[in-house]
Scaffold this motif. Structure first.
Motif, PDB file in Angstrom:
ATOM      1  N   SER A 109     -11.845   0.444 -15.422  1.00 23.95           N
ATOM      2  CA  SER A 109     -10.781  -0.499 -15.066  1.00 23.95           C
ATOM      3  C   SER A 109      -9.875   0.079 -13.993  1.00 23.95           C
ATOM      4  O   SER A 109      -9.411  -0.647 -13.100  1.00 23.95           O
ATOM      5  CB  SER A 109      -9.970  -0.866 -16.312  1.00 23.95           C
ATOM      6  OG  SER A 109     -10.771  -1.553 -17.254  1.00 23.95           O
ATOM      7  N   THR A 110      -9.607   1.378 -14.044  1.00 22.30           N
ATOM      8  CA  THR A 110      -8.809   2.014 -13.002  1.00 22.30           C
ATOM      9  C   THR A 110      -9.545   1.981 -11.668  1.00 22.30           C
ATOM     10  O   THR A 110      -8.941   1.717 -10.616  1.00 22.30           O
ATOM     11  CB  THR A 110      -8.491   3.463 -13.394  1.00 22.30           C
ATOM     12  OG1 THR A 110      -7.888   3.483 -14.689  1.00 22.30           O
ATOM     13  CG2 THR A 110      -7.547   4.098 -12.398  1.00 22.30           C
ATOM     14  N   LEU A 111     -10.858   2.225 -11.665  1.00 20.24           N
ATOM     15  CA  LEU A 111     -11.646   2.133 -10.439  1.00 20.24           C
ATOM     16  C   LEU A 111     -11.702   0.697  -9.935  1.00 20.24           C
ATOM     17  O   LEU A 111     -11.618   0.449  -8.719  1.00 20.24           O
ATOM     18  CB  LEU A 111     -13.053   2.670 -10.693  1.00 20.24           C
ATOM     19  CG  LEU A 111     -14.014   2.632  -9.505  1.00 20.24           C
ATOM     20  CD1 LEU A 111     -13.520   3.523  -8.383  1.00 20.24           C
ATOM     21  CD2 LEU A 111     -15.424   3.037  -9.926  1.00 20.24           C
ATOM     22  N   PHE A 112     -11.829  -0.254 -10.846  1.00 18.11           N
ATOM     23  CA  PHE A 112     -11.837  -1.670 -10.464  1.00 18.11           C
ATOM     24  C   PHE A 112     -10.541  -2.034  -9.750  1.00 18.11           C
ATOM     25  O   PHE A 112     -10.555  -2.705  -8.708  1.00 18.11           O
ATOM     26  CB  PHE A 112     -12.034  -2.524 -11.719  1.00 18.11           C
ATOM     27  CG  PHE A 112     -12.026  -4.003 -11.476  1.00 18.11           C
ATOM     28  CD1 PHE A 112     -13.186  -4.667 -11.107  1.00 18.11           C
ATOM     29  CD2 PHE A 112     -10.863  -4.740 -11.623  1.00 18.11           C
ATOM     30  CE1 PHE A 112     -13.176  -6.034 -10.883  1.00 18.11           C
ATOM     31  CE2 PHE A 112     -10.842  -6.102 -11.408  1.00 18.11           C
ATOM     32  CZ  PHE A 112     -12.005  -6.753 -11.038  1.00 18.11           C
ATOM     33  N   ASN A 113      -9.403  -1.599 -10.273  1.00 15.64           N
ATOM     34  CA  ASN A 113      -8.118  -1.901  -9.650  1.00 15.64           C
ATOM     35  C   ASN A 113      -7.963  -1.202  -8.306  1.00 15.64           C
ATOM     36  O   ASN A 113      -7.375  -1.754  -7.369  1.00 15.64           O
ATOM     37  CB  ASN A 113      -6.980  -1.497 -10.587  1.00 15.64           C
ATOM     38  CG  ASN A 113      -6.930  -2.340 -11.839  1.00 15.64           C
ATOM     39  OD1 ASN A 113      -7.383  -3.477 -11.854  1.00 15.64           O
ATOM     40  ND2 ASN A 113      -6.386  -1.782 -12.911  1.00 15.64           N
ATOM     41  N   ALA A 114      -8.481   0.029  -8.195  1.00 16.69           N
ATOM     42  CA  ALA A 114      -8.397   0.752  -6.923  1.00 16.69           C
ATOM     43  C   ALA A 114      -9.238   0.065  -5.847  1.00 16.69           C
ATOM     44  O   ALA A 114      -8.814  -0.056  -4.689  1.00 16.69           O
ATOM     45  CB  ALA A 114      -8.837   2.197  -7.109  1.00 16.69           C
ATOM     46  N   LEU A 115     -10.443  -0.393  -6.202  1.00 19.63           N
ATOM     47  CA  LEU A 115     -11.280  -1.113  -5.236  1.00 19.63           C
ATOM     48  C   LEU A 115     -10.676  -2.465  -4.879  1.00 19.63           C
ATOM     49  O   LEU A 115     -10.826  -2.943  -3.750  1.00 19.63           O
ATOM     50  CB  LEU A 115     -12.685  -1.295  -5.811  1.00 19.63           C
ATOM     51  CG  LEU A 115     -13.519  -0.022  -6.005  1.00 19.63           C
ATOM     52  CD1 LEU A 115     -14.840  -0.352  -6.693  1.00 19.63           C
ATOM     53  CD2 LEU A 115     -13.771   0.675  -4.677  1.00 19.63           C
ATOM     54  N   LEU A 116     -10.003  -3.082  -5.847  1.00 19.19           N
ATOM     55  CA  LEU A 116      -9.376  -4.379  -5.589  1.00 19.19           C
ATOM     56  C   LEU A 116      -8.288  -4.269  -4.535  1.00 19.19           C
ATOM     57  O   LEU A 116      -8.052  -5.208  -3.772  1.00 19.19           O
ATOM     58  CB  LEU A 116      -8.793  -4.923  -6.897  1.00 19.19           C
ATOM     59  CG  LEU A 116      -8.042  -6.258  -6.851  1.00 19.19           C
ATOM     60  CD1 LEU A 116      -8.960  -7.384  -6.411  1.00 19.19           C
ATOM     61  CD2 LEU A 116      -7.443  -6.567  -8.219  1.00 19.19           C
ATOM     62  N   ARG A 117      -7.599  -3.125  -4.458  1.00 18.06           N
ATOM     63  CA  ARG A 117      -6.517  -2.901  -3.484  1.00 18.06           C
ATOM     64  C   ARG A 117      -7.000  -2.114  -2.271  1.00 18.06           C
ATOM     65  O   ARG A 117      -6.206  -1.474  -1.604  1.00 18.06           O
ATOM     66  CB  ARG A 117      -5.394  -2.132  -4.164  1.00 18.06           C
ATOM     67  CG  ARG A 117      -4.234  -2.963  -4.688  1.00 18.06           C
ATOM     68  CD  ARG A 117      -4.628  -4.001  -5.648  1.00 18.06           C
ATOM     69  NE  ARG A 117      -3.479  -4.756  -6.159  1.00 18.06           N
ATOM     70  CZ  ARG A 117      -3.570  -5.743  -7.021  1.00 18.06           C
ATOM     71  NH1 ARG A 117      -4.752  -6.121  -7.469  1.00 18.06           N
ATOM     72  NH2 ARG A 117      -2.520  -6.394  -7.436  1.00 18.06           N
ATOM     73  N   SER A 118      -8.282  -2.149  -1.965  1.00 13.71           N
ATOM     74  CA  SER A 118      -8.825  -1.341  -0.879  1.00 13.71           C
ATOM     75  C   SER A 118      -9.569  -2.232   0.120  1.00 13.71           C
ATOM     76  O   SER A 118      -9.594  -3.453   0.000  1.00 13.71           O
ATOM     77  CB  SER A 118      -9.778  -0.279  -1.440  1.00 13.71           C
ATOM     78  OG  SER A 118     -10.963  -0.881  -1.919  1.00 13.71           O
ATOM     79  N   ASP A 119     -10.204  -1.575   1.095  1.00 12.86           N
ATOM     80  CA  ASP A 119     -10.985  -2.289   2.106  1.00 12.86           C
ATOM     81  C   ASP A 119     -12.293  -2.830   1.564  1.00 12.86           C
ATOM     82  O   ASP A 119     -13.025  -3.490   2.302  1.00 12.86           O
ATOM     83  CB  ASP A 119     -11.287  -1.358   3.291  1.00 12.86           C
ATOM     84  CG  ASP A 119     -10.058  -1.120   4.154  1.00 12.86           C
ATOM     85  OD1 ASP A 119      -9.102  -1.912   4.035  1.00 12.86           O
ATOM     86  OD2 ASP A 119     -10.046  -0.137   4.911  1.00 12.86           O
ATOM     87  N   TYR A 120     -12.619  -2.550   0.319  1.00  7.93           N
ATOM     88  CA  TYR A 120     -13.861  -3.061  -0.245  1.00  7.93           C
ATOM     89  C   TYR A 120     -13.721  -4.502  -0.735  1.00  7.93           C
ATOM     90  O   TYR A 120     -14.719  -5.169  -0.980  1.00  7.93           O
ATOM     91  CB  TYR A 120     -14.318  -2.172  -1.402  1.00  7.93           C
ATOM     92  CG  TYR A 120     -15.758  -2.374  -1.803  1.00  7.93           C
ATOM     93  CD1 TYR A 120     -16.786  -2.151  -0.884  1.00  7.93           C
ATOM     94  CD2 TYR A 120     -16.095  -2.793  -3.071  1.00  7.93           C
ATOM     95  CE1 TYR A 120     -18.112  -2.339  -1.233  1.00  7.93           C
ATOM     96  CE2 TYR A 120     -17.424  -2.986  -3.434  1.00  7.93           C
ATOM     97  CZ  TYR A 120     -18.418  -2.760  -2.512  1.00  7.93           C
ATOM     98  OH  TYR A 120     -19.741  -2.959  -2.853  1.00  7.93           O
TER      99      TYR A 120
END
Length: 696
Positions: free
Chosen positions: A356-367
């Motif tokens: 879930s932490t990785l999901f949130n980080a990707l959600l706020r990134s260029d991905y």
């Protein structure tokens, strides 16, 4: 002015009554607007007993008004009522008198009768006992917290997913995933938007996890998590290609207990396009030697090979920290460069691996698509296992050549900056991340969604009101939620966050939510090294124990676990009695709750271990005490050791050879005189994608 006088002991009670009359006369004068001066008498004297009183003497003032006269007419009745009450006298604290300390006086407005005082004391003791029971995480307390809120079985499910865990929102059963209290459910679903008003809402479980750190026990067997993941992986391939599986594992849990189950989940009928393995939480481990990240990456690749995932399915192995951002920009570049936008991406992994932490980080990134940040809610993140209960998703941005070029230009520009060139907000956030982990990264955004300037509606009529009216709050306008258009999502590729696969034989399954917070490390782990002789015992809280049974020389034992877990050193002859006495108490912390908690906690089960030393600076093996942490054992060359390790019954004890951090015992300070412990030492943090200042 304050005057100090003396009073005889025999007239103390009379002066107390005079003080009460003077107090009422002073109150009457204050109401009439008169000014009074008060003289306070601090009594003292000797006699058969010591009785002190404080007297307030009003100095008469001139000009008594009609209101004052009316109050004086009521004075006889008030004084008669006061005479029936007990005098207002200072009470001397018995503790001070008994100990010979300076006397302290407490002036009580009301002193209860002896019977009333006893009843009040009994009520206070009952309340204190209830508070202690509430603090103790016993079985009854967990059952009492299992259902919170009012259910209503008559209302049908909403068909809307929780934005935090993905479960369907409803108010039918408080113990089922996705439960929302009936009152809030009706408020959101019966509004002008109907059931759509529930979009963006979270279930009660996610709310308690995010705001209070509490976890509700749900009737959700581990098989249901696997069914959701298996059903998602067996979906028909979209866009003519199977999905990319992004498997996330916790490097602290190597060898990963769920990784061997992955081939069975994939199977021949799963049209997977590839498998990218990501080792998470590398920020928590200190660098024991140069090149320790390369060694960690090799250990992750070896774990994949042991699990039968070698060969074509494994695309790459990466190391990241989803929490501090280390390695995240490299992971995004790897995904956009190799996978591009060929198909969907599924995040897989065990519970508490950080999906879930990785999901949130990707959600706020260029991905992620730039507009998806406002249209997609972040997943709930908590230390409790199994936070995500269903599928969450966000649309993946199409990495065109122009977008990749602009992104690379941004990364090059950021790599030339030093820490002094950052803004004050970035410096503050970077300082916060350095406290959290040893490895820190900066995750930025190249593509930002342009928002229109906000217009403030000003209604002067809502701000104006007469002197006879109360101010009115302007009604809040219903804010429209960002939604994707059909053209934006018809050909989109999605990144899915799946429920975590429950780890079997894990000590976390035996703990309460408060205990899990202490066991799972959330900040950089500081290694603690002890030198033990044969016949000595090391306790890691009440969750693990290592006995040094036989050996010719002392050996070094380095504990790598949460900084909140205590370590205690004892002797072999006193170890059993120490555990029986201290388990469940504050000294060992976990489990907590006293004798009642330990009655339901499984006993420690031993396992004998034989090791042969390599040298005084290199550990020979790690004794992994389930998910509570591990103990790295370092011994002299060719030195044979006989150890006995304990973990709770039905939990997993692993002997990890070679150790994950072989030179961890060198990260220590000087020996503490008279003890078996060394002073701890915390290595400095490393910031990725930031230029270091050169030496002058």
């Amino acid at each position: 002015m304050m005057a100090v006088g003396k009073a005889a002991d025999g007239g103390g009670r009379e002066r107390g009554e005079e003080g009460g009359e003077a107090q009422h006369r002073a109150a009457a004068k204050r109401r009439s607007g008169a000014c009074s001066r008060y003289v306070r008498h601090l009594p003292g004297g000797s006699g058969s007993g010591t009785a002190h009183a404080r007297r307030l003497s009003p100095v008469p003032s001139r000009g008594r008004g009609s209101a004052g006269a009316a109050m004086l007419r009521l004075a006889p009745a008030l004084l008669a009522r006061l005479a029936r009450a007990r005098p207002w006298v200072p009470v001397r604290r018995r503790e001070a008198a008994a100990s010979g300390e300076e006397e302290q006086f407490v002036f009580l407005e009301y002193e209860p009768e002896p019977g009333e005082a006893a009843a009040a004391a009994a009520a206070a003791a009952t309340a204190a006992a209830a508070a202690r029971r509430e603090r103790e995480p016993g079985k009854k307390r967990r059952e009492r917290r299992s259902v919170v809120g009012t259910p209503d079985p008559s209302l049908p499910p909403s068909g809307v997913s929780c934005s935090g865990c993905g479960a369907e929102l409803h108010c039918r059963d408080g113990a089922a995933p996705g439960f929302v209290p009936a009152e809030k459910y009706r408020t959101l679903s019966e509004g002008p938007a109907g059931v759509a008003g529930l979009r963006g809402a979270v279930c009660q479980r996610c709310w308690l996890l995010a705001h209070y750190g509490r976890a509700l026990r749900l009737r959700l067997p581990p098989e249901q998590h696997r069914e959701v993941v298996s059903a998602a992986l067996r979906r028909p391939p979209r866009h003519g290609r199977g999905p990319l599986l992004l498997y996330l594992l916790d490097v602290l849990e190597l060898p990963d207990p769920v990784l061997p189950q992955l081939p069975a989940l994939l199977g021949p009928d799963v049209p997977a396009g590839g498998l990218l393995v990501v080792g998470n939480k590398v920020d928590l481990l200190p660098a024991d030697s140069p090149g320790h990240l390369g060694r960690l990456r090799q250990r992750v690749a070896a774990a994949c090979a042991e699990a039968g995932l070698h060969g074509a399915p494994v695309v790459d192995v990466r190391l990241v920290s989803a929490k501090t951002g280390f390695g995240m920009e490299g992971l995004i570049s790897r995904l956009q460069r190799s996978w591009k936008c060929a198909g969907d991406v599924y995040l897989l992994g065990a519970t508490n691996s950080g999906k879930s932490t990785l999901f949130n980080a990707l959600l706020r990134s260029d991905y992620c698509k730039s507009r998806a940040t406002d249209a997609v809610d972040r997943a709930t993140v908590s230390p409790w296992p199994g936070t995500t209960l269903n599928l969450l998703k966000f649309p993946i941005i199409n990495p065109t050549c122009d977008r990749i070029f602009r992104r690379q230009e941004r990364l090059k520009e950021e790599a030339t900056k030093t820490e002094d060139e950052l803004s004050s907000g970035e410096k503050k956030y970077l300082k916060h991340l350095k406290k959290q982990g040893y490895l820190v990264g900066r995750v930025g955004r190249t593509f930002q969604q342009l928002k229109s300037s906000s217009v403030i509606d000003f209604d002067p009529d809502m701000l104006s009101y007469s002197i006879d009216e109360d101010p009115r709050d302007s009604p809040r306008k219903h804010e429209e939620r960002e939604e994707f258009t059909h053209n934006e999502v018809k050909d989109a590729r999605w990144c899915f966050d799946t429920p975590g696969i429950i780890k079997e034989n894990c000590v976390l399954n035996l703990l309460t939510d408060e205990e899990v917070k202490l066991v799972l490390p959330t900040s950089a782990i500081v290694p603690r090294t002890f030198i033990l002789k044969p016949g000595m015992v090391l306790f890691l809280a009440a969750l693990g124990r290592v006995d040094y049974l036989q050996g010719e020389k002392p050996a070094w034992f380095t504990v790598v676990a949460s900084n909140l877990l205590p370590v205690h050193i004892s002797t072999l002859s006193n170890a059993d009695a120490f555990y029986e006495e201290r388990a469940g108490q504050e000294l060992l912390k976990v489990p907590m709750g006293g004798e009642e908690r330990m009655k339901e906690f499984p006993p420690l089960v031993p396992q004998d271990i034989t090791l042969k030393g390599i040298g005084p600076t290199e550990a020979v093996a790690d004794i992994k005490l389930s998910s509570a942490g591990w103990v790295a054992v370092t011994a002299h060359e060719e030195e044979k050791l006989l150890l006995r390790a304990y973990t709770p019954k039905d939990t997993r004890l692993v002997l990890r050879e070679p150790p994950l951090l072989p030179y961890i015992s060198t990260i220590r300070g000087a020996r503490i005189a008279g003890t078996a412990a060394y002073r701890t030492r915390k290595p400095p943090s490393l910031v990725e994608n930031l230029k270091t200042r050169g030496r002058r």
